[in-house]
Motif scaffolding. Structure first.
Motif, PDB file in Angstrom:
ATOM      1  N   MET A 116      36.450  49.500  24.114  1.00 47.51           N
ATOM      2  CA  MET A 116      35.664  48.292  24.009  1.00 47.51           C
ATOM      3  C   MET A 116      35.341  47.827  22.376  1.00 47.51           C
ATOM      4  N   ALA A 117      35.244  47.031  22.476  1.00 48.11           N
ATOM      5  CA  ALA A 117      34.566  46.273  20.611  1.00 48.11           C
ATOM      6  C   ALA A 117      33.430  46.326  20.914  1.00 48.11           C
ATOM      7  N   THR A 118      32.924  46.947  19.471  1.00 46.00           N
ATOM      8  CA  THR A 118      31.367  47.067  19.398  1.00 46.00           C
ATOM      9  C   THR A 118      31.161  45.324  18.811  1.00 46.00           C
ATOM     10  N   PRO A 119      30.391  45.392  18.268  1.00 43.26           N
ATOM     11  CA  PRO A 119      29.981  44.134  18.118  1.00 43.26           C
ATOM     12  C   PRO A 119      29.971  43.583  16.100  1.00 43.26           C
ATOM     13  N   ASP A 120      30.292  44.753  15.265  1.00 44.07           N
ATOM     14  CA  ASP A 120      30.977  44.907  13.864  1.00 44.07           C
ATOM     15  C   ASP A 120      32.329  44.824  14.268  1.00 44.07           C
ATOM     16  N   ASP A 121      33.112  45.352  15.297  1.00 45.69           N
ATOM     17  CA  ASP A 121      34.421  45.296  15.219  1.00 45.69           C
ATOM     18  C   ASP A 121      34.555  43.371  15.318  1.00 45.69           C
ATOM     19  N   SER A 122      33.989  42.634  16.146  1.00 48.44           N
ATOM     20  CA  SER A 122      33.891  41.400  16.546  1.00 48.44           C
ATOM     21  C   SER A 122      33.748  40.269  15.345  1.00 48.44           C
ATOM     22  N   ARG A 123      32.621  41.499  14.587  1.00 45.74           N
ATOM     23  CA  ARG A 123      32.099  40.414  13.669  1.00 45.74           C
ATOM     24  C   ARG A 123      33.800  40.402  12.553  1.00 45.74           C
TER      25      ARG A 123
END
Length: 198
Positions: free
Chosen positions: A1-8
């Motif tokens: 699952m992607a973290t907010p940092d990964d998405s950013r």
């Protein structure tokens, strides 16, 4: 699952690539979302407006460029000879641009009037980079600022478009013989800019 940092990071990577390829004016936030695999609301959540996203892309480019130039200016000071040091500095900057082609692309688009409504990158990022180099060459009796811009435009142009041979074929960063030829030309150019009688 992607973290907010990964998405950013996905958003910033996609925006960097698209801004370099198409420019700020030619890229929509919807396209950035699609390229990053996220919807437009998620893009806005992670980075804000398109202008804020562009500022962050340019800030990151500046940070990487400043680190490379700081190291190269340190080598310039150690070289002792002005021309030899300048050639070393320019060679290091060419290496940096060849390894990070999105950075000269971002600046070339910017300097061709892209993102005109986002006025901060020159004052915040271009001039500190230029100032670092200009300070290293201070009091040399030449118009070092014009020499700096001449070399910068040349390197950015080569990294973006290469050269066109008489037969109409384009040769650029992917052709080592052309890179070597261009590097030799830069050495000649830098030597002439710093040794000719003003």
């Amino acid at each position: 699952m992607a973290t907010p940092d990964d998405s950013r990071e996905r958003v910033l990577a996609a925006a960097t690539r698209l801004f370099a390829e198409r420019g700020y004016d030619g890229t929509t936030t919807r396209e950035i979302g699609k390229a990053s695999g996220l919807n437009i609301a998620t893009v806005a959540y992670h980075v804000g407006s398109k202008a804020e996203l562009y500022r962050e892309v340019m800030r990151r480019a500046y940070t990487r460029e400043m680190a490379a130039l700081t190291d190269a200016v340190g080598e310039l000071a150690a070289a002792g000879d002005l021309v030899a040091g300048a050639r070393l500095l320019v060679g290091r900057y060419l290496d940096f641009c060849l390894a990070n082609p999105e950075i000269p692309a971002l600046w070339m688009r910017r300097w061709l009037a892209d993102a005109a409504e986002v006025g901060e990158p020159e004052a915040e990022y271009a001039w500190p980079l230029a100032g670092l180099v200009l300070e290293a060459f201070s009091a040399r009796g030449r118009d070092v600022q014009m020499a700096l811009w001449t070399v910068t435009w040349s390197i950015h142009g080569f990294c973006r478009g290469g050269i066109i041979e008489p037969d109409g074929r384009r040769h650029g960063p992917g052709d080592q013989a052309t890179v070597d030829r261009y590097r030799a030309h830069l050495d000649t150019l830098v030597t002439a800019l710093l040794t000719e009688t003003p």
